[in-house]
Structure formats: C-alpha cells, structure tokens
Scaffold this motif. Structure first.
Motif, PDB file in Angstrom:
ATOM      1  N   ALA A 147      -1.536 -31.221 -63.553  1.00 33.54           N
ATOM      2  CA  ALA A 147      -2.473 -32.067 -63.922  1.00 33.54           C
ATOM      3  C   ALA A 147      -2.694 -33.522 -63.306  1.00 33.54           C
ATOM      4  O   ALA A 147      -3.692 -34.018 -62.604  1.00 33.54           O
ATOM      5  N   TRP A 148      -1.514 -34.256 -62.873  1.00 37.46           N
ATOM      6  CA  TRP A 148      -1.371 -35.343 -62.076  1.00 37.46           C
ATOM      7  C   TRP A 148      -2.191 -35.274 -60.811  1.00 37.46           C
ATOM      8  O   TRP A 148      -2.446 -36.153 -60.181  1.00 37.46           O
ATOM      9  N   ALA A 149      -1.483 -34.310 -60.019  1.00 41.40           N
ATOM     10  CA  ALA A 149      -2.282 -33.937 -58.735  1.00 41.40           C
ATOM     11  C   ALA A 149      -3.446 -34.020 -58.530  1.00 41.40           C
ATOM     12  O   ALA A 149      -4.239 -34.281 -57.638  1.00 41.40           O
ATOM     13  N   GLU A 150      -4.132 -33.574 -59.652  1.00 43.55           N
ATOM     14  CA  GLU A 150      -5.887 -33.496 -59.703  1.00 43.55           C
ATOM     15  C   GLU A 150      -6.333 -34.859 -60.065  1.00 43.55           C
ATOM     16  O   GLU A 150      -7.454 -35.077 -60.045  1.00 43.55           O
ATOM     17  N   ALA A 151      -5.481 -35.623 -60.810  1.00 43.54           N
ATOM     18  CA  ALA A 151      -6.379 -36.727 -61.803  1.00 43.54           C
ATOM     19  C   ALA A 151      -6.628 -37.869 -60.535  1.00 43.54           C
ATOM     20  O   ALA A 151      -5.652 -38.390 -59.666  1.00 43.54           O
ATOM     21  N   ARG A 152      -7.903 -38.576 -60.853  1.00 50.06           N
ATOM     22  CA  ARG A 152      -8.374 -39.482 -60.015  1.00 50.06           C
ATOM     23  C   ARG A 152      -8.710 -40.656 -60.771  1.00 50.06           C
ATOM     24  O   ARG A 152      -9.188 -41.758 -60.310  1.00 50.06           O
ATOM     25  N   ARG A 153      -9.416 -40.464 -62.146  1.00 49.51           N
ATOM     26  CA  ARG A 153     -10.036 -41.611 -62.747  1.00 49.51           C
ATOM     27  C   ARG A 153      -9.377 -41.427 -64.220  1.00 49.51           C
ATOM     28  O   ARG A 153      -9.027 -40.455 -64.700  1.00 49.51           O
ATOM     29  N   PHE A 154      -9.767 -42.598 -64.747  1.00 52.75           N
ATOM     30  CA  PHE A 154      -8.870 -42.704 -66.050  1.00 52.75           C
ATOM     31  C   PHE A 154     -10.204 -43.385 -67.297  1.00 52.75           C
ATOM     32  O   PHE A 154     -10.812 -44.279 -66.740  1.00 52.75           O
ATOM     33  N   GLY A 200      -0.995 -45.105 -58.896  1.00 53.67           N
ATOM     34  CA  GLY A 200      -1.517 -45.432 -57.510  1.00 53.67           C
ATOM     35  C   GLY A 200      -2.456 -44.608 -57.304  1.00 53.67           C
ATOM     36  O   GLY A 200      -3.365 -44.904 -56.330  1.00 53.67           O
ATOM     37  N   THR A 201      -2.432 -43.112 -57.390  1.00 53.72           N
ATOM     38  CA  THR A 201      -3.344 -42.309 -57.206  1.00 53.72           C
ATOM     39  C   THR A 201      -4.806 -42.115 -57.995  1.00 53.72           C
ATOM     40  O   THR A 201      -5.556 -41.484 -57.699  1.00 53.72           O
ATOM     41  N   ILE A 202      -4.517 -43.237 -59.095  1.00 54.39           N
ATOM     42  CA  ILE A 202      -5.876 -43.042 -59.882  1.00 54.39           C
ATOM     43  C   ILE A 202      -6.698 -44.389 -59.607  1.00 54.39           C
ATOM     44  O   ILE A 202      -6.285 -45.482 -59.241  1.00 54.39           O
ATOM     45  N   GLU A 203      -8.050 -44.165 -59.449  1.00 57.32           N
ATOM     46  CA  GLU A 203      -8.889 -45.403 -58.807  1.00 57.32           C
ATOM     47  C   GLU A 203      -9.100 -46.368 -60.113  1.00 57.32           C
ATOM     48  O   GLU A 203      -9.167 -45.927 -61.275  1.00 57.32           O
ATOM     49  N   GLN A 204      -8.894 -47.498 -59.955  1.00 52.96           N
ATOM     50  CA  GLN A 204      -9.123 -48.487 -60.958  1.00 52.96           C
ATOM     51  C   GLN A 204     -10.634 -48.567 -61.462  1.00 52.96           C
ATOM     52  O   GLN A 204     -11.414 -48.764 -60.675  1.00 52.96           O
ATOM     53  N   PRO A 205     -10.654 -48.463 -62.889  1.00 54.29           N
ATOM     54  CA  PRO A 205     -12.031 -48.808 -63.299  1.00 54.29           C
ATOM     55  C   PRO A 205     -12.347 -50.205 -63.008  1.00 54.29           C
ATOM     56  O   PRO A 205     -11.591 -51.082 -63.327  1.00 54.29           O
ATOM     57  N   ARG A 206     -13.921 -50.391 -62.996  1.00 57.00           N
ATOM     58  CA  ARG A 206     -14.119 -51.957 -62.663  1.00 57.00           C
ATOM     59  C   ARG A 206     -14.201 -52.697 -64.168  1.00 57.00           C
ATOM     60  O   ARG A 206     -14.490 -52.054 -65.082  1.00 57.00           O
ATOM     61  N   LEU A 207     -13.668 -53.700 -64.097  1.00 61.36           N
ATOM     62  CA  LEU A 207     -13.580 -54.469 -65.561  1.00 61.36           C
ATOM     63  C   LEU A 207     -14.620 -55.213 -65.821  1.00 61.36           C
ATOM     64  O   LEU A 207     -15.286 -55.965 -65.020  1.00 61.36           O
ATOM     65  N   THR A 208     -14.993 -55.149 -67.068  1.00 58.72           N
ATOM     66  CA  THR A 208     -16.225 -55.777 -67.615  1.00 58.72           C
ATOM     67  C   THR A 208     -15.926 -56.086 -69.228  1.00 58.72           C
ATOM     68  O   THR A 208     -14.829 -55.896 -69.637  1.00 58.72           O
TER      69      THR A 208
END
Length: 495
Positions: A147-154, A200-208
């Motif tokens: 699952a982790w290998a496929e994960a890109r967003r949170f 590190g492999t997860i893209e950081q969401p933009r904070l608002t």
C-alpha cells in the motif's frame, strides 16, 4: 433564496444541512454508517462511504428545495484520520481513524525515541499519542509496504470531499497540527525534515485555514451532486472544531464540549500551551491556539448499554433518573475503547466497580452518564492546570438533547453550560463557514445571530461534595486497576 450547504462526515453518520443566509435550517439529512474494527485497537472506514453519502445527501437536500441557489459548500469530518491515495486518487487502503485507533504504538515509541520528546513538543506542541496522524502514516509505511509503495497523497474526510468536489489538494492548519510530528505549530507550516524522514514519498497538501476557499465545484462533481458548476467550496476542518464554530465557542476563553459517539473538548486561547496529557493544536482561525482533549467513548458507551439490555433511551433515562447520584454505589471507568486524554492509555479498558445483584439497568446507565462526566472533569482540571483560561462552556452535539446527561455533567464538573438553539453540530458550522467565505465586505454572518444561546444548565450545589468524593475514587480506581487491565488488554490483542 440564497443558502449554503454544509456536510459533516462523523464516526457513526454523515449529516447535511441546507441553511438560509439568516441561519435558518431549510432541510437536513442523515446517513448512518459503521466503522470497521478488524482487530483489537483498529478502527477503519472505507473512503467511498464519505463521497457516496455526500452525493446522496446533496441530492436529497437539493430535491427538497429546488428553487434555492447554493452560494457555497462547507465540508467537515472526523479526525485526525489518515487516508492515503495513489496518484489517481484511489485509496490504497481503508482510512485509519483518529485516536480511537491505537495500532501505531510501536511507531509512536520509535519516533519518540528517534526525535526526542522535548523536540517533538517544541516543534508540534504535543507528544505523540494515538491521536497523532504522522504515527499512523508511519504504521502504513512499516506494516503495509505494498500500500505504501502506491501512496502519493494524504487526505482527511473534509479534504477528501473538497478534492472530489474541486480537484484541490489542500489541508487546513488545524488538521495539519494533528498530523504530529509533521507540523511546526509556531511557524504554521509543514516541518520538512520530519516529513521527508517519515513520509517523503507523499506529496504535501497545500495548507489553508478552515474557512478559506479550496476551489470551485467541477463539471464532473456537479453532474453527480446536482451542485452547480463553479460553486465555491471551503477547505473545512475536523468536526470538533467545526462544532465549536457552530455554537460560537471559538473565541478566546471558550471551551466547547461536544456530546457525541465520543466526547471532545476544545479550549481556545492565544498562547501555545504544552502539556503531555492533552493535545496542543492550531486553531480553526489565524492567531488562535487550542488545548484539546477527548474521551474515546461517551455516546458509544450508552449505546452499548442500550443494545446490551434491549432497552430504548427513554426507558433507560427514566430509570437512571430514579437511580439518583452515585447510581446506588456503582462507579464505571469509561475506557471501553482505551482512553485518550488525559491518561493517554490505549490499553485502558472499561471497569464496572461496586456491581451487585440488586443493581438494574437504570443504575448501570446512570453510572455510565456519570463516568463520562467524571472523564470530562478530569480533562477540564488538566487543562486548567496547564494554564487554560476557561471562561465559558458551550455544549453541542446530539447528546445535548438529553436533559439528564447535561445536568449530570454540570453537577460533576461544577460548570455552567450554555446550550444554543441549534445543536445539530458540525454540518451547521460548515454551512456557516461557507456563508462567511462568500459574504460581501461588511455583510459577514454572525454566529450568535444564527444560533443564540437558549438554555443554561447550572450545577446543583447539593451534589458538590458527593461528586468531589466520587471523582477522587474515579482517579484512584484507574491507578489501582491499570496493571491488571493492561494484562487483559495484552490477552485481547493475542486473541
């Protein structure tokens, strides 16, 4: 007529409201759901439920009032949850829920050892507990490599809805501050060194911020929801904070007390207060900080007793009223799903002390109400010891419909509670945030106009000394039983 749509994804249901710009609720809808508990300490939910129920609720509300114009959409949801998705926004596994899911104990211990408890507290404000979203992310990395290998967003529930509606990839500051240890609370930004180390492999969401606009409804989302293309959508936040907004309990000195499946407390101030037994977070709005706490069971405990005894709530409440303070010598520790604050003990378990053959279901129900009240008192006293300036208490949530529960909590805590006219909760707060986001200058709605206080619950001084004694017993019962209880919890995990 102009209105806003507010939807909140909770632990046991998704609720939606259509609200006129004067705060009047035009229509509401609810979809019940259940969490999955595949193992002891695991609490999960598949994310398609969140979107499917949003679509269903939006359709029902719009159909009920086809003549209204939806000017904005508000979203909210339980949290901090961890939903990881791949590059195509397909979930790689079910979402791991907030502090009631206690699976990440090994990751909490390892991260605390690697980073240092003082440094974790300095950066994020809180120690790592079962509430920490970052530890849950690390658990997936450690335990589910496919699952982790496929994960890109949170995502969390609110931002999953925002993503589906607008295509925006965002997270609000309040929710981010509970993704410990990945958020720098003083700088209100992701803490890159630790994000890169563990996610590190997860893209950081933009904070608002919670009430900021995430984007506009896309053509694709409009086609399935019926919400017009181009309708603004806010970022949203975790339900407890949206509930605080719904009753105006988000000003400096306020304490919001949320009665629900779990119990949640949010104290608002200007300073960053740090204490290892509570959660320090960013507020829903710029310039505010919160000290928060939560019981793992409250409504879940009373529902368990209802189901176990085959009774209904009116029967149990009537019998609990007759039972009287102290439930004829019963004392319950409400730790039936472990406990969050202030003991931070995922291996705590429920204890029923003093039970005899003479006790009935009404006594048990009364003791359960008092147990949640004792838990609230434990949290409030811990907050005040940490420096929280609590000036007013505002109650919200489904449990406020029960007069006995309100009175028991005021009697046990010694606190006056204010109850607003509308206690439907986070969906209403989300609708208010949406209305505020699109209001013209000088025309922003005021929550006290939308939702005035209509009831005040005052402690009965006759019961003060008794409940002081009961609280002392409550604290001592946990300390005296926890070694045996921890052994039983280990047995449960093995089974």
């Amino acid at each position: 007529m102009h209105c806003t749509l507010g939807v909140d994804v909770g632990t046991s249901s998704t609720k939606g409201v259509l609200v006129a710009h004067n705060g009047e609720i035009l229509a509401s809808a609810t979809r019940a759901h259940e969490v999955d508990r595949p193992h002891t300490g695991w609490v999960e939910m598949v994310a398609h439920i969140w979107w499917d129920e949003f679509v269903s609720i939006a359709g029902e509300l719009i159909s009920a009032h086809p003549d209204v114009e939806i000017t904005a959409v508000g979203v909210s949801g339980m949290g901090p949850c961890v939903l990881l998705a791949d590059a195509d926004d397909q979930p790689v596994r079910p979402a791991i829920l907030y502090g009631v899911d206690t699976r990440a104990g090994a990751q909490i211990a390892r991260m605390t050892d690697e980073l240092g408890i003082d440094e974790i507290t300095r950066v994020g404000g809180s120690t790592l507990t079962s509430q920490a979203g970052g530890a849950k992310i690390a658990w997936i990395s450690d335990e589910e490599p496919d699952a982790w290998a496929e994960a890109r967003r949170f995502f969390m529930p609110a931002t999953w809805l925002a993503r589906k509606l607008t295509g925006a990839y965002v997270l609000d500051h309040q929710s981010a501050s509970q993704t410990s240890p990945f958020y720098d609370i003083e700088n209100e930004a992701w803490y890159d060194p630790w994000w890169q180390q563990y996610a590190g492999t997860i893209e950081q969401p933009r904070l608002t911020w919670a009430g900021d606009l995430a984007g506009e409804v896309t053509d694709a989302a409009s086609a399935v929801t019926g919400i017009p293309t181009g309708t603004p959508v806010i970022t949203g936040t975790i339900d407890a904070w949206t509930e605080a907004v719904s009753v105006g309990a988000h000003e400096i000195g306020d304490l919001m007390l949320m009665y629900g499946t779990t119990m949640f407390l949010v104290a608002t101030g200007e300073q960053t207060l740090r204490t290892p037994s509570m959660w320090t977070t960013a507020g829903a709005f710029p310039g505010t900080r919160n000290l928060a706490g939560g019981l793992s069971t409250s409504g879940a405990l009373t529902a368990w007793i209802k189901d176990l005894t085959g009774s209904d709530y009116p029967e149990l409440l009537a019998e609990a009223e007759l039972s009287g303070p102290g439930a004829k010598g019963l004392l319950i520790l409400p730790y039936f799903a472990g406990e969050r604050t202030p003991i931070q003990d995922p291996d705590a378990r429920g204890v029923i002390a003093g039970l005899t053959l003479e006790h009935g279901r009404g006594d048990l129900y009364r003791a359960a109400l008092e147990a949640t009240a004792l838990g609230v008192r434990h949290n409030v006293e811990t907050m005040r010891a940490a420096g929280a300036d609590i000036r007013r208490i505002v109650a919200v949530g489904g449990g406020t419909q029960g007069q006995l529960w309100l009175q028991v909590i005021s009697d046990v805590t010694g606190l006056v509670q204010e109850v607003p006219e509308t206690t439907i909760g986070a969906s209403y707060g989300a609708a208010f945030l949406a209305a505020s986001a699109v209001a013209s200058e000088g025309a922003a709605p005021v929550i006290t106009d939308w939702n005035p206080i209509t009831q005040t619950i005052t402690p009965n001084p006759v019961h003060r000394d008794f409940y002081d004694t009961l609280f002392d017993r409550y604290v001592r019962l946990y300390e005296g039983s926890k070694d045996v209880v921890h052994e039983l919890a280990a047995d449960q995990r093995g089974a």
